[in-house]
Design a protein around this motif. Structure first.
Motif, PDB file in Angstrom:
ATOM      1  N   LYS A 119       3.434   1.987  -1.552  1.00  0.00           N
ATOM      2  CA  LYS A 119       3.832   2.285  -2.932  1.00  0.00           C
ATOM      3  C   LYS A 119       2.710   3.037  -3.655  1.00  0.00           C
ATOM      4  CE  LYS A 119       5.620   0.083  -7.095  1.00  0.00           C
ATOM      5  NZ  LYS A 119       6.015  -1.177  -7.708  1.00  0.00           N
ATOM      6  N   GLN A 120       1.475   2.576  -3.512  1.00  0.00           N
ATOM      7  CA  GLN A 120       0.320   3.234  -4.135  1.00  0.00           C
ATOM      8  C   GLN A 120       0.037   4.581  -3.469  1.00  0.00           C
ATOM      9  OE1 GLN A 120      -0.977   2.381  -6.887  1.00  0.00           O
ATOM     10  NE2 GLN A 120      -2.845   3.562  -6.987  1.00  0.00           N
TER      11      GLN A 120
ATOM     12  N   GLU B 202      -7.916   8.478  -3.535  1.00  0.00           N
ATOM     13  CA  GLU B 202      -7.373   9.591  -4.318  1.00  0.00           C
ATOM     14  C   GLU B 202      -8.179  10.870  -4.094  1.00  0.00           C
ATOM     15  OE1 GLU B 202      -5.704  10.571  -8.783  1.00  0.00           O
ATOM     16  OE2 GLU B 202      -6.658   8.641  -8.399  1.00  0.00           O
TER      17      GLU B 202
ATOM     18  N   PRO C  37       0.789  -1.231   0.000  1.00  0.00           N
ATOM     19  CA  PRO C  37       0.000   0.000   0.000  1.00  0.00           C
ATOM     20  C   PRO C  37       0.820   1.280   0.000  1.00  0.00           C
ATOM     21  CG  PRO C  37      -0.198  -1.100   2.122  1.00  0.00           C
ATOM     22  CD  PRO C  37       0.534  -2.032   1.198  1.00  0.00           C
TER      23      PRO C  37
ATOM     24  N   LYS D  12       2.474   7.012  -4.910  1.00  0.00           N
ATOM     25  CA  LYS D  12       2.131   7.335  -6.289  1.00  0.00           C
ATOM     26  C   LYS D  12       1.036   8.408  -6.337  1.00  0.00           C
ATOM     27  CE  LYS D  12       0.329   5.230 -10.502  1.00  0.00           C
ATOM     28  NZ  LYS D  12      -0.221   4.029 -11.101  1.00  0.00           N
TER      29      LYS D  12
ATOM     30  N   TRP E  73      -9.279   2.684  -3.967  1.00  0.00           N
ATOM     31  CA  TRP E  73      -8.245   3.635  -4.374  1.00  0.00           C
ATOM     32  C   TRP E  73      -8.817   4.890  -5.031  1.00  0.00           C
ATOM     33  CZ3 TRP E  73      -3.948   3.512  -1.938  1.00  0.00           C
ATOM     34  CH2 TRP E  73      -3.452   2.299  -1.451  1.00  0.00           C
TER      35      TRP E  73
END
Length: 130
Positions: free
Chosen positions: A13-14, A104, A11, A17, A100
């Motif tokens: 890593k995401q 975001e 998670p 990003k 996700w």
């Protein structure tokens, strides 16, 4: 020595990003965890079972109204974090099935609440950050 989450997959890593895609966002280790900031104003903090809370999450700057909406709609995913929850911050669990798209949206709104007005106006106008 590098922070143990510096190259972690999963998670974080995401999270990186999404957060680092927002204009002028930087990552800084604070309290032993990654935080995300816009012009050094924090809008997100990773929570890797901090103080043995029993969860992996991120805390995002938010409003009390948004916090209430998310937590009451899905308390398995969202929670009121300690220390900053009374100011409206929202905890987003990363150790459950993460939505996700919603993540975001929450991250972007957190960024918007911390961003300086001129940067926000540039972002809203769709002008690339310099």
């Amino acid at each position: 020595m590098a922070h143990p989450l510096k190259n972690e997959a999963g998670p974080v890593k995401q999270v990186r990003k999404i957060c680092l895609a927002l204009p002028e966002t930087t990552e800084k280790i604070a309290w032993g965890e990654p935080t995300w900031r816009v012009r050094d104003k924090m809008f997100g903090q990773y929570d890797n079972n901090h103080h043995n809370a029993g969860r992996v999450a991120i805390w995002f700057k938010s409003t009390l109204e948004a916090q209430e909406m998310y937590v009451s709609a899905d308390p398995e995913r969202y929670f009121v974090p300690p220390y900053v929850g009374m100011k409206g911050w929202i905890g987003v669990r990363l150790d459950v099935d993460v939505d996700w798209d919603a993540f975001e949206e929450i991250a972007t709104e957190a960024w918007r609440l911390a961003a300086p007005k001129k940067l926000l106006a540039t972002f809203d106008a769709g002008v690339p950050a310099t």
